[in-house]
Design a protein around this motif. Structure first.
Motif, PDB file in Angstrom:
ATOM      1  N   THR A 169       0.832  -1.211   0.000  1.00 40.68           N
ATOM      2  CA  THR A 169       0.000   0.000   0.000  1.00 40.68           C
ATOM      3  C   THR A 169       0.863   1.256   0.000  1.00 40.68           C
ATOM      4  O   THR A 169       0.580   2.221  -0.734  1.00 40.68           O
ATOM      5  CB  THR A 169      -0.921   0.001   1.233  1.00 40.68           C
ATOM      6  OG1 THR A 169      -1.714  -1.184   1.219  1.00 40.68           O
ATOM      7  CG2 THR A 169      -1.843   1.207   1.215  1.00 40.68           C
ATOM      8  N   ASN A 170       1.917   1.250   0.828  1.00 40.71           N
ATOM      9  CA  ASN A 170       2.823   2.406   0.848  1.00 40.71           C
ATOM     10  C   ASN A 170       3.518   2.602  -0.495  1.00 40.71           C
ATOM     11  O   ASN A 170       3.719   3.740  -0.942  1.00 40.71           O
ATOM     12  CB  ASN A 170       3.873   2.224   1.951  1.00 40.71           C
ATOM     13  CG  ASN A 170       3.290   2.367   3.341  1.00 40.71           C
ATOM     14  OD1 ASN A 170       2.266   3.020   3.518  1.00 40.71           O
ATOM     15  ND2 ASN A 170       3.927   1.755   4.328  1.00 40.71           N
ATOM     16  N   ASP A 172       2.256   1.765  -3.402  1.00 40.97           N
ATOM     17  CA  ASP A 172       1.244   2.342  -4.309  1.00 40.97           C
ATOM     18  C   ASP A 172       1.038   3.822  -4.004  1.00 40.97           C
ATOM     19  O   ASP A 172       0.881   4.639  -4.925  1.00 40.97           O
ATOM     20  CB  ASP A 172      -0.077   1.588  -4.170  1.00 40.97           C
ATOM     21  CG  ASP A 172       0.023   0.148  -4.677  1.00 40.97           C
ATOM     22  OD1 ASP A 172       0.951  -0.116  -5.476  1.00 40.97           O
ATOM     23  OD2 ASP A 172      -0.805  -0.681  -4.284  1.00 40.97           O
ATOM     24  N   ASN A 173       1.034   4.161  -2.704  1.00 38.43           N
ATOM     25  CA  ASN A 173       0.846   5.567  -2.328  1.00 38.43           C
ATOM     26  C   ASN A 173       2.000   6.432  -2.810  1.00 38.43           C
ATOM     27  O   ASN A 173       1.790   7.560  -3.291  1.00 38.43           O
ATOM     28  CB  ASN A 173       0.717   5.683  -0.805  1.00 38.43           C
ATOM     29  CG  ASN A 173      -0.616   5.184  -0.294  1.00 38.43           C
ATOM     30  OD1 ASN A 173      -1.578   5.077  -1.058  1.00 38.43           O
ATOM     31  ND2 ASN A 173      -0.683   4.862   0.985  1.00 38.43           N
ATOM     32  N   ARG A 174       3.225   5.895  -2.664  1.00 40.92           N
ATOM     33  CA  ARG A 174       4.380   6.660  -3.137  1.00 40.92           C
ATOM     34  C   ARG A 174       4.338   6.850  -4.656  1.00 40.92           C
ATOM     35  O   ARG A 174       4.679   7.923  -5.170  1.00 40.92           O
ATOM     36  CB  ARG A 174       5.677   5.950  -2.729  1.00 40.92           C
ATOM     37  CG  ARG A 174       6.020   6.083  -1.258  1.00 40.92           C
ATOM     38  CD  ARG A 174       7.453   5.645  -0.984  1.00 40.92           C
ATOM     39  NE  ARG A 174       7.642   4.223  -1.262  1.00 40.92           N
ATOM     40  CZ  ARG A 174       7.476   3.261  -0.365  1.00 40.92           C
ATOM     41  NH1 ARG A 174       7.117   3.564   0.870  1.00 40.92           N
ATOM     42  NH2 ARG A 174       7.697   1.991  -0.697  1.00 40.92           N
ATOM     43  N   LEU A 176       1.622   6.916  -6.487  1.00 43.03           N
ATOM     44  CA  LEU A 176       0.563   7.880  -6.783  1.00 43.03           C
ATOM     45  C   LEU A 176       0.997   9.290  -6.425  1.00 43.03           C
ATOM     46  O   LEU A 176       0.737  10.241  -7.179  1.00 43.03           O
ATOM     47  CB  LEU A 176      -0.699   7.492  -5.993  1.00 43.03           C
ATOM     48  CG  LEU A 176      -1.933   8.377  -6.197  1.00 43.03           C
ATOM     49  CD1 LEU A 176      -2.356   8.377  -7.660  1.00 43.03           C
ATOM     50  CD2 LEU A 176      -3.081   7.892  -5.309  1.00 43.03           C
ATOM     51  N   GLU A 177       1.675   9.428  -5.273  1.00 42.97           N
ATOM     52  CA  GLU A 177       2.152  10.747  -4.860  1.00 42.97           C
ATOM     53  C   GLU A 177       3.178  11.286  -5.855  1.00 42.97           C
ATOM     54  O   GLU A 177       3.183  12.495  -6.166  1.00 42.97           O
ATOM     55  CB  GLU A 177       2.766  10.652  -3.464  1.00 42.97           C
ATOM     56  CG  GLU A 177       3.230  11.991  -2.916  1.00 42.97           C
ATOM     57  CD  GLU A 177       3.859  11.838  -1.547  1.00 42.97           C
ATOM     58  OE1 GLU A 177       4.255  12.864  -0.968  1.00 42.97           O
ATOM     59  OE2 GLU A 177       3.948  10.701  -1.071  1.00 42.97           O
ATOM     60  N   GLN A 208       0.717  17.364   4.490  1.00 44.72           N
ATOM     61  CA  GLN A 208       1.778  17.392   3.484  1.00 44.72           C
ATOM     62  C   GLN A 208       2.997  18.140   4.000  1.00 44.72           C
ATOM     63  O   GLN A 208       4.143  17.738   3.735  1.00 44.72           O
ATOM     64  CB  GLN A 208       1.257  18.031   2.197  1.00 44.72           C
ATOM     65  CG  GLN A 208       0.185  17.208   1.502  1.00 44.72           C
ATOM     66  CD  GLN A 208      -0.297  17.862   0.229  1.00 44.72           C
ATOM     67  OE1 GLN A 208       0.136  18.961  -0.118  1.00 44.72           O
ATOM     68  NE2 GLN A 208      -1.209  17.201  -0.459  1.00 44.72           N
ATOM     69  N   LYS A 211       4.785  15.900   6.464  1.00 45.74           N
ATOM     70  CA  LYS A 211       5.467  14.832   5.737  1.00 45.74           C
ATOM     71  C   LYS A 211       6.760  15.328   5.100  1.00 45.74           C
ATOM     72  O   LYS A 211       7.793  14.645   5.134  1.00 45.74           O
ATOM     73  CB  LYS A 211       4.533  14.265   4.666  1.00 45.74           C
ATOM     74  CG  LYS A 211       5.064  13.029   3.977  1.00 45.74           C
ATOM     75  CD  LYS A 211       4.039  12.456   3.032  1.00 45.74           C
ATOM     76  CE  LYS A 211       4.558  11.183   2.365  1.00 45.74           C
ATOM     77  NZ  LYS A 211       3.556  10.597   1.429  1.00 45.74           N
TER      78      LYS A 211
END
Length: 436
Positions: A169-170, A172-174, A176-177, A208, A211
């Protein structure tokens, strides 16, 4: 003159004999009473012996009863354990033991109802029953231990699966980000209107910003490690007297320092208490919103090259000079090239300054967005030693909620603030704190 008759010795003896016979009869009667008393004492000892024996028999019976119950309990535990994973032989063996012990219990019941509790050696029966009961208890504990081990292995497997799922999941998130950042699109659509601002917009950009701060802190720590810094001493110089629950948690001390410098002056327009060109009201809010929309889709390096004298460029220079001490820069890079370029009005094109400018952009966007709200967003912090409050604080150290003996800690206190909190009207955005 009266005449007296003389009494011979024989007659005197006959006269006194009746009194002596009475004494003898009294003595015989006393002896017979003593004998009767002695004869009544002997049966009492026999009664006591019989009572003691009956008690021993009853205790032996109860010991056999508890031993049988413990055996049933152990067999039932074995029966449950053998069902998952399925073990046919184990189930059959446990079932036979349960049936056998139930029969034994039935026999004990009948013996009790018929009052047939005869035991030739109740003491031996008592000891053997207690030994059997202890063996059954040990067996029950062993089965329970095996069951807990099995559950632990199952949980470990679940944790491994969830970690793999989290990693995917991380990833995929990276991805997408990365796509969103490369296209310049952030959380707020391009067509967002000034009148459409909501607290959720601010919260999204705050996340954001935090992060990006953590990304910069990781890079900073990496550079410090490469330069052979003593990170423990550095963390202690930032937050003296703090014992960290885990070694990797000292990164929060560096994060606290970066946030403290980057958010200093956040409530003042352009981070300057002396700023007087913009005097509040609708016009100022609209002006900061326009600045926000202008910068949010641009890469920091491109914007700084386009507007090197903009307020954002000034903000970047001031914050860099405050955040990175000359001695630190020399230690990290062996020279003061970054500082010299910043002082001269130019901006370094290095990975370190790129990470810094990305962090500065997020904080500047958050600042512009905060001053676009009506009422304006205000920043707050809590003092060291304050009691933890879920309303105003979010803990970054869950270990503080457990005491040394594993019991819940009811009064954790603030060691230091890592990320400040914000108020958006009636909405509270918790500050992030490290607890002790």
């Amino acid at each position: 003159m009266p005449r007296f008759r003389s009494i011979s010795g024989c007659e005197f003896c006959l006269w006194v004999a009746p009194e002596d016979g009475a004494e003898k009869r009294k003595s015989h009667e006393k002896t017979r009473k003593d004998l009767r008393k002695k004869s009544t004492r002997t049966p009492s000892f026999e009664d006591e012996d019989e009572e003691l024996r009956d008690r021993a028999v009853r205790e032996a019976f109860l010991a056999k009863l508890f031993a049988s119950l413990s055996a049933v309990k152990a067999a039932y535990a074995q029966l449950q354990f053998a069902q998952s994973p399925y073990d046919a032989e184990g189930i059959q063996s446990a079932d036979q033991i349960v049936v056998s012990e139930l029969k034994n219990l039935s026999e004990l019941k009948q013996s009790y109802l018929k009052k047939q509790l005869n035991e030739t050696s109740p003491e031996t029966t008592l000891l053997l029953s207690e030994i059997q009961e202890q063996k059954s208890l040990v067996k029950t504990y062993e089965i329970t231990s095996k069951k807990l081990d099995s559950q632990l292995k199952l949980k470990d497997s679940e944790i491994t699966f969830l970690k793999e799922k989290l990693a995917d999941t991380n990833k995929d998130n990276r991805s997408l980000e990365k796509k969103l950042n490369s296209s310049g699109q952030l959380a707020m659509p391009e067509n967002t209107q000034f009148s459409d601002l909501k607290p959720s917009h601010f919260i999204t950009y705050l996340r954001q910003a935090v992060k990006s701060i953590r990304s910069f802190v990781r890079l900073l720590i990496t550079e410090m490690e490469s330069a052979d810094w003593d990170l423990d001493a550095a963390a202690s110089s930032i937050e003296p007297g703090i014992s960290f629950w885990q070694p990797n948690l000292k990164c929060f001390a560096f994060e606290s320092f970066v946030c403290r410098e980057m958010f200093d002056g956040f409530n003042h327009p352009n981070f300057s208490a002396k700023s007087s060109t913009e005097q509040g009201g609708h016009h100022q809010r609209r002006l900061f919103f326009d600045r926000f929309m202008e910068l949010k889709s641009a890469r920091p390096a491109d914007y700084l090259a386009w507007k090197p004298k903009s307020l954002f460029a000034t903000f970047c220079r001031k914050k860099y000079l405050r955040l990175i001490h000359p001695k630190m820069e020399v230690s990290l890079f062996g020279n003061l090239d970054h500082r010299n370029l910043v002082n001269s009005g130019d901006l370094p094109e290095t990975p370190f300054f790129t990470a810094f400018s990305e962090m500065a952009k997020r904080v500047w966007l958050l600042h512009c967005l905060a001053l676009s709200f009506n009422p304006e967003v205000s920043i707050f912090q809590v003092s060291k030693g304050n009691r933890f409050s879920e309303v105003y604080m979010e803990s970054l150290s869950d270990e503080a909620f457990l005491s040394s003996d594993g019991t819940p800690e009811t009064d954790p206190r603030v060691a230091f603030v890592v990320v400040p909190g914000f108020k958006i009207g009636a909405t509270i955005v918790q500050c992030q704190v490290y607890l002790r």
